[in-house]
Design an enzyme around this catalytic site. Sequence first.
Site, PDB file in Angstrom:
ATOM      1  N   HIS A 120      32.143  43.765  35.707  1.00  0.00           N
ATOM      2  CA  HIS A 120      33.377  43.039  35.379  1.00  0.00           C
ATOM      3  C   HIS A 120      33.226  41.523  35.473  1.00  0.00           C
ATOM      4  CE1 HIS A 120      35.347  46.725  34.752  1.00  0.00           C
ATOM      5  NE2 HIS A 120      35.836  46.947  35.954  1.00  0.00           N
ATOM      6  N   HIS A 196      42.857  45.491  32.632  1.00  0.00           N
ATOM      7  CA  HIS A 196      42.573  46.535  33.610  1.00  0.00           C
ATOM      8  C   HIS A 196      43.855  47.020  34.298  1.00  0.00           C
ATOM      9  CE1 HIS A 196      40.248  48.859  36.481  1.00  0.00           C
ATOM     10  NE2 HIS A 196      39.107  48.369  36.035  1.00  0.00           N
ATOM     11  N   ALA A 197      44.914  47.234  33.523  1.00  0.00           N
ATOM     12  CA  ALA A 197      46.153  47.751  34.101  1.00  0.00           C
ATOM     13  C   ALA A 197      45.986  49.205  34.528  1.00  0.00           C
ATOM     14  CB  ALA A 197      47.295  47.640  33.095  1.00  0.00           C
ATOM     15  N   ASP A 268      35.562  58.182  34.663  1.00  0.00           N
ATOM     16  CA  ASP A 268      35.243  56.759  34.615  1.00  0.00           C
ATOM     17  C   ASP A 268      34.273  56.618  33.454  1.00  0.00           C
ATOM     18  OD1 ASP A 268      34.993  54.072  35.079  1.00  0.00           O
ATOM     19  OD2 ASP A 268      34.080  54.248  37.061  1.00  0.00           O
ATOM     20  N   GLU A 333      41.135  51.137  29.113  1.00  0.00           N
ATOM     21  CA  GLU A 333      40.583  49.809  28.871  1.00  0.00           C
ATOM     22  C   GLU A 333      39.842  49.803  27.540  1.00  0.00           C
ATOM     23  OE1 GLU A 333      38.236  48.846  32.501  1.00  0.00           O
ATOM     24  OE2 GLU A 333      39.204  50.681  33.234  1.00  0.00           O
TER      25      GLU A 333
END
Length: 367
Positions: A120, A196-197, A268, A333
Amino acid sequence: MAGAPPPLLLALLGLAALAAAGATNAAGRKTVGVYELRKGDFSVRVTNWGATLTSVVLPDSKGNLADVVLGYDTIAEYVNGSAYFGALVGRVANRVANARFVLDGKVYHLYRNDGKNALHGGKRGFSKVIWTVKEYVGSGDSPYITLYYHSFDGEEGFPGDLDVYVTYRLSGPYELSLRMNATALSRATPVNLVNHAYWNLGGHGSGDVLRHTVQLLASRYTPVDAGLIPTGAVAPVAGTPYDLRAPTRLGARLRLVSGGKAGVYGYDTNFAVDGEARALRKVAAVRDGGASGRALELWADQPGVQFYTGNFLAGVKGKGGAVYGQHAALCLETQGFPDAVNHPNFPSQIVRPGQVYRHNMVFKFSF
């Protein structure tokens, strides 16, 4: 902020924290605040710390209002937090294997903040800096806020200067759009921005999302190794737990998917979105299986979407005294493929001087 009402300053960063964040200079001190966009009973709040989405409030099927994104009560908690709640993540979101890549014959080394990998954007990615508010209109037919950040050559190891903008807009009834663009100024560089909510359509403090149903319009995904780094394959989802092409209740699936560490399960995973990349198309549909009746559709123009089910949340203290446990929310995302800079077969995320990276998302809510 011409023509805008005064920003809703819900929280300010302490002076010591501002200084530590590099917010002071000879000309003065940057202000960190939270800005509200409102259209009837639909509202969102955004802070210029990390260009972060801090709340999305909308009705349920009975007219009851709730905030459906996870987050914190104070800016200081966003500064110190590690979950990337609501953040605008970059310069390159997701993981870069071994925190290195080769571009135009030169090796670049990034900051390692996920074992031996970069994650990130590094230790001080775009989610951990103060953005400049360029325009802000808090109400009216199409409330919006535009934020700007200049990323300098060599920041976290990435080459070249980069001008980055993001606009959050209430673009229709119960519709939130994000428009991101980044212009490379001096050198070729990888760019992959994501929002990235963390979404829980029952309300941010309502428990887990195991009763949510999820549909991803993706026939393929990118398998990963034990370190969550893509292997380079782009595999069909058919016949695997990654087949979410039909609406699927999460509780029935999560335990079938390894979360990357012992005892951790859930998604993920980057999915290759069907249809033409760079064209706005439907990516995902989510519905709360509880009493709220809330649903969302996500439309975007990126080749992939990272679907994350909050596998590593564990006792995180959130807004209003809520405590977020494992699977308390899900993330969608939209993005370029993870580690694309090290996989020539993946869609390129390289932006050359004078070129503009563009990324558009639209969240359409109903109840």
